[in-house]
Design a protein around this motif. Sequence first.
Motif, PDB file in Angstrom:
ATOM      1  N   GLY A 105     -46.558   5.882 -67.262  1.00  0.00           N
ATOM      2  CA  GLY A 105     -46.251   5.591 -68.655  1.00  0.00           C
ATOM      3  C   GLY A 105     -46.739   4.206 -69.050  1.00  0.00           C
ATOM      4  N   ASN A 106     -46.753   4.003 -70.362  1.00  0.00           N
ATOM      5  CA  ASN A 106     -47.281   2.740 -70.893  1.00  0.00           C
ATOM      6  C   ASN A 106     -46.469   1.524 -70.460  1.00  0.00           C
ATOM      7  OD1 ASN A 106     -49.455   3.872 -72.138  1.00  0.00           O
ATOM      8  ND2 ASN A 106     -48.461   4.078 -74.135  1.00  0.00           N
ATOM      9  N   LEU A 107     -45.151   1.576 -70.614  1.00  0.00           N
ATOM     10  CA  LEU A 107     -44.323   0.415 -70.294  1.00  0.00           C
ATOM     11  C   LEU A 107     -44.452   0.039 -68.816  1.00  0.00           C
ATOM     12  CD1 LEU A 107     -42.299  -1.704 -71.203  1.00  0.00           C
ATOM     13  CD2 LEU A 107     -40.464  -0.106 -70.631  1.00  0.00           C
ATOM     14  N   GLY A 108     -44.448   1.021 -67.944  1.00  0.00           N
ATOM     15  CA  GLY A 108     -44.597   0.760 -66.508  1.00  0.00           C
ATOM     16  C   GLY A 108     -45.935   0.096 -66.190  1.00  0.00           C
ATOM     17  N   ASN A 109     -47.007   0.563 -66.828  1.00  0.00           N
ATOM     18  CA  ASN A 109     -48.323  -0.033 -66.608  1.00  0.00           C
ATOM     19  C   ASN A 109     -48.391  -1.448 -67.168  1.00  0.00           C
ATOM     20  OD1 ASN A 109     -49.974   1.878 -65.152  1.00  0.00           O
ATOM     21  ND2 ASN A 109     -49.681   3.220 -66.929  1.00  0.00           N
ATOM     22  N   HIS A 110     -47.765  -1.659 -68.303  1.00  0.00           N
ATOM     23  CA  HIS A 110     -47.748  -3.015 -68.879  1.00  0.00           C
ATOM     24  C   HIS A 110     -47.000  -3.980 -67.950  1.00  0.00           C
ATOM     25  CE1 HIS A 110     -49.438  -1.079 -72.253  1.00  0.00           C
ATOM     26  NE2 HIS A 110     -48.337  -0.867 -72.970  1.00  0.00           N
ATOM     27  N   LEU A 111     -45.876  -3.521 -67.402  1.00  0.00           N
ATOM     28  CA  LEU A 111     -45.108  -4.374 -66.485  1.00  0.00           C
ATOM     29  C   LEU A 111     -45.884  -4.658 -65.198  1.00  0.00           C
ATOM     30  CD1 LEU A 111     -41.490  -2.951 -66.906  1.00  0.00           C
ATOM     31  CD2 LEU A 111     -42.389  -5.132 -67.722  1.00  0.00           C
ATOM     32  N   ILE A 112     -46.586  -3.643 -64.684  1.00  0.00           N
ATOM     33  CA  ILE A 112     -47.403  -3.866 -63.490  1.00  0.00           C
ATOM     34  C   ILE A 112     -48.533  -4.859 -63.808  1.00  0.00           C
ATOM     35  CG2 ILE A 112     -49.041  -2.783 -61.893  1.00  0.00           C
ATOM     36  CD1 ILE A 112     -47.181  -0.341 -61.884  1.00  0.00           C
ATOM     37  N   GLY A 113     -49.130  -4.732 -64.977  1.00  0.00           N
ATOM     38  CA  GLY A 113     -50.149  -5.699 -65.402  1.00  0.00           C
ATOM     39  C   GLY A 113     -49.570  -7.109 -65.469  1.00  0.00           C
ATOM     40  N   GLY A 114     -48.350  -7.214 -65.985  1.00  0.00           N
ATOM     41  CA  GLY A 114     -47.682  -8.512 -66.042  1.00  0.00           C
ATOM     42  C   GLY A 114     -47.409  -9.070 -64.659  1.00  0.00           C
ATOM     43  N   LEU A 115     -46.979  -8.217 -63.735  1.00  0.00           N
ATOM     44  CA  LEU A 115     -46.725  -8.668 -62.354  1.00  0.00           C
ATOM     45  C   LEU A 115     -48.015  -9.112 -61.668  1.00  0.00           C
ATOM     46  CD1 LEU A 115     -44.064  -6.069 -61.163  1.00  0.00           C
ATOM     47  CD2 LEU A 115     -43.712  -8.470 -61.743  1.00  0.00           C
ATOM     48  N   LEU A 116     -49.098  -8.403 -61.921  1.00  0.00           N
ATOM     49  CA  LEU A 116     -50.389  -8.819 -61.356  1.00  0.00           C
ATOM     50  C   LEU A 116     -50.829 -10.166 -61.944  1.00  0.00           C
ATOM     51  CD1 LEU A 116     -52.283  -5.398 -61.238  1.00  0.00           C
ATOM     52  CD2 LEU A 116     -51.377  -6.708 -59.307  1.00  0.00           C
ATOM     53  N   GLY A 117     -50.571 -10.360 -63.232  1.00  0.00           N
ATOM     54  CA  GLY A 117     -50.886 -11.651 -63.859  1.00  0.00           C
ATOM     55  C   GLY A 117     -50.035 -12.771 -63.282  1.00  0.00           C
ATOM     56  N   ALA A 118     -48.745 -12.473 -63.053  1.00  0.00           N
ATOM     57  CA  ALA A 118     -47.855 -13.477 -62.460  1.00  0.00           C
ATOM     58  C   ALA A 118     -48.308 -13.818 -61.038  1.00  0.00           C
ATOM     59  CB  ALA A 118     -46.413 -12.969 -62.449  1.00  0.00           C
ATOM     60  N   ALA A 119     -48.747 -12.806 -60.294  1.00  0.00           N
ATOM     61  CA  ALA A 119     -49.249 -13.059 -58.945  1.00  0.00           C
ATOM     62  C   ALA A 119     -50.510 -13.924 -58.990  1.00  0.00           C
ATOM     63  CB  ALA A 119     -49.545 -11.736 -58.240  1.00  0.00           C
ATOM     64  N   SER A 120     -51.346 -13.699 -59.972  1.00  0.00           N
ATOM     65  CA  SER A 120     -52.539 -14.535 -60.135  1.00  0.00           C
ATOM     66  C   SER A 120     -52.145 -15.968 -60.472  1.00  0.00           C
ATOM     67  CB  SER A 120     -53.439 -13.986 -61.241  1.00  0.00           C
ATOM     68  OG  SER A 120     -53.905 -12.714 -60.887  1.00  0.00           O
ATOM     69  N   GLY A 121     -51.138 -16.141 -61.309  1.00  0.00           N
ATOM     70  CA  GLY A 121     -50.645 -17.478 -61.628  1.00  0.00           C
ATOM     71  C   GLY A 121     -50.099 -18.182 -60.397  1.00  0.00           C
ATOM     72  N   ALA A 122     -49.359 -17.443 -59.558  1.00  0.00           N
ATOM     73  CA  ALA A 122     -48.818 -18.033 -58.332  1.00  0.00           C
ATOM     74  C   ALA A 122     -49.942 -18.442 -57.383  1.00  0.00           C
ATOM     75  CB  ALA A 122     -47.876 -17.041 -57.648  1.00  0.00           C
ATOM     76  N   LEU A 123     -50.964 -17.609 -57.282  1.00  0.00           N
ATOM     77  CA  LEU A 123     -52.109 -17.927 -56.431  1.00  0.00           C
ATOM     78  C   LEU A 123     -52.844 -19.167 -56.938  1.00  0.00           C
ATOM     79  CD1 LEU A 123     -53.315 -16.612 -53.918  1.00  0.00           C
ATOM     80  CD2 LEU A 123     -54.884 -15.384 -55.399  1.00  0.00           C
ATOM     81  N   GLY A 124     -52.999 -19.267 -58.243  1.00  0.00           N
ATOM     82  CA  GLY A 124     -53.631 -20.446 -58.826  1.00  0.00           C
ATOM     83  C   GLY A 124     -52.820 -21.706 -58.562  1.00  0.00           C
TER      84      GLY A 124
END
Length: 168
Positions: free
Chosen positions: A87-106
Amino acid sequence: MNYLVAVLPDRLKAEEAYTALEKEGLPTQQIDILGTGYKSADEFGLIDPNQQAKKGMTRLSSWLIPFGFVAGYAFNVLTGIEIFPIGNLGNHLIGGLLGAASGALGAYFVGGGVGLSVGSGDALPYRNRLNAGKYLIVIKGTEELTRQATRILRQFEPENLQGYAEQT
């Protein structure tokens, strides 16, 4: 307050230099020897570069992780990429988690790397010299005192002789 740091190759040279400074009348409470058998870098108060790196990572992660989450969420909303069929909301949240992981890596690489290389100033080279078995003589006092100490220490041919003026 002014500081003078001399790097000497062995304990014998460091003790000879300390004795020469003492004979010239420099106050011994303003002279420190750092090295094996004397004060350590931590006891003297040299900045620990690892600690500076952790501060840099923490500071950057406090805003990069939330920003990464928002950016990842927004990117998924705008592109409509389906990561998993949940579903859309689940994919948006996963996208957000991937972005947060990228921020942590940076934050880890940039904050840690910059804190390690820049945040320690000259403390890291001095710590490396201490780890290599060399000795440091540190004189703290007035500009006149450090000038007098420089004249005395030059005769011992230190590997490095560096003066610092503390900002007030």
